[in-house]
Motif scaffolding. Structure first.
Motif, PDB file in Angstrom:
ATOM      1  N   ALA A 158       0.660  -1.280   0.043  1.00  7.09           N
ATOM      2  CA  ALA A 158      -0.003   0.109  -0.087  1.00  7.09           C
ATOM      3  C   ALA A 158       0.970   1.481  -0.098  1.00  7.09           C
ATOM      4  O   ALA A 158       0.514   2.280  -0.662  1.00  7.09           O
ATOM      5  N   GLN A 162       0.486   4.014  -3.086  1.00  7.74           N
ATOM      6  CA  GLN A 162      -0.014   5.290  -2.933  1.00  7.74           C
ATOM      7  C   GLN A 162       1.190   6.275  -3.571  1.00  7.74           C
ATOM      8  O   GLN A 162       0.677   7.299  -3.888  1.00  7.74           O
ATOM      9  N   LEU A 185      -6.249  -4.282  -0.830  1.00  5.75           N
ATOM     10  CA  LEU A 185      -6.312  -2.675  -0.904  1.00  5.75           C
ATOM     11  C   LEU A 185      -6.589  -2.367   0.566  1.00  5.75           C
ATOM     12  O   LEU A 185      -7.320  -2.340   1.207  1.00  5.75           O
ATOM     13  N   ALA A 189      -7.535   3.719   0.297  1.00  9.76           N
ATOM     14  CA  ALA A 189      -7.470   3.686  -1.209  1.00  9.76           C
ATOM     15  C   ALA A 189      -8.899   4.426  -1.736  1.00  9.76           C
ATOM     16  O   ALA A 189      -8.595   4.935  -2.695  1.00  9.76           O
TER      17      ALA A 189
END
Length: 213
Positions: A158, A162, A185, A189
């Motif tokens: 993650a 990002q 996820l 998100a």
């Protein structure tokens, strides 16, 4: 619907169980995925072009040997190994996570990009995009430069994901395919500037809704 799925790499029992539990959690009512390990002769990671090719052949062979009670087949891999070839000659549906995700974005009128763990996977994903004839609406692939252990380490994945979301948005992507079938996820998100697509979750929803044949 009973879907028979095969991992693209040989995984230990605990990882196979984690992936099966993920399918169980994501599958809508009426859909059941039975996941099988591709076997000890398969690569343990997709880090080179040769490993990608070896995986493709072994996954396709395993899917062809699916039990009779399986209503449909599906590689547990966003690279759709064997999907195009098997769909042409088998009498059961063969679902491809990448093909389904890209097609759905195209139908929704959204340009779409993707992220992958490394360059070897990125190259194969791009090859598949062109093979499906969907390159016109594709904004490109970003690599996260992660090792195979990051697949089950959601926080690491993650954080890397990002970091590239903004760049993909500036490249024109409305959707971004998370290029691994087995990664969860993060909840945050949903607030990122680009809609990040979990290809496994999306495909299972569409299968359940009867949108995919």
């Amino acid at each position: 619907m009973h879907v028979f799925a095969v991992t693209p790499i040989h995984v230990p029992p605990e990882e196979l169980a984690r992936r099966q539990a993920r399918y169980d959690a994501l599958s809508p009512a009426g859909v059941h995925v039975r996941l099988r390990d591709v076997g000890p002769d398969a690569p343990r990671a997709l880090d080179t072009e040769q490993q990608v090719r070896d995986s493709e052949g072994l996954v396709a062979a395993a899917l062809e040997q699916a039990p009779d009670e399986a209503d449909a087949l599906m590689p547990d891999c966003v690279l759709d190994p064997g999907v195009a070839a098997l769909a042409e000659r088998l009498d059961r549906p063969v679902f491809g996570l990448l093909r389904t995700s890209l097609t759905w974005s195209a139908l929704a009128g959204r340009r779409v990009g993707a992220v992958t763990r490394n360059e070897a996977i990125a190259a194969e994903l791009l090859r598949q995009v062109h093979g499906y004839g969907l390159a016109a609406g594709f904004t490109g692939v970003e690599t996260l430069d992660l090792d195979v252990d990051a697949i089950h380490q959601a926080d690491r994945w993650a954080a890397s994901l990002q970091a590239v979301v903004g760049r993909m948005g500036r490249a024109g992507a409305g959707d971004l395919v998370n290029g691994c079938s087995a990664v969860d996820l993060p909840a945050e998100a949903a607030g990122w500037p680009v809609r990040v697509v979990d290809p496994t979750a999306l495909t299972l929803r569409l299968v359940a809704a009867g949108e995919v044949r």
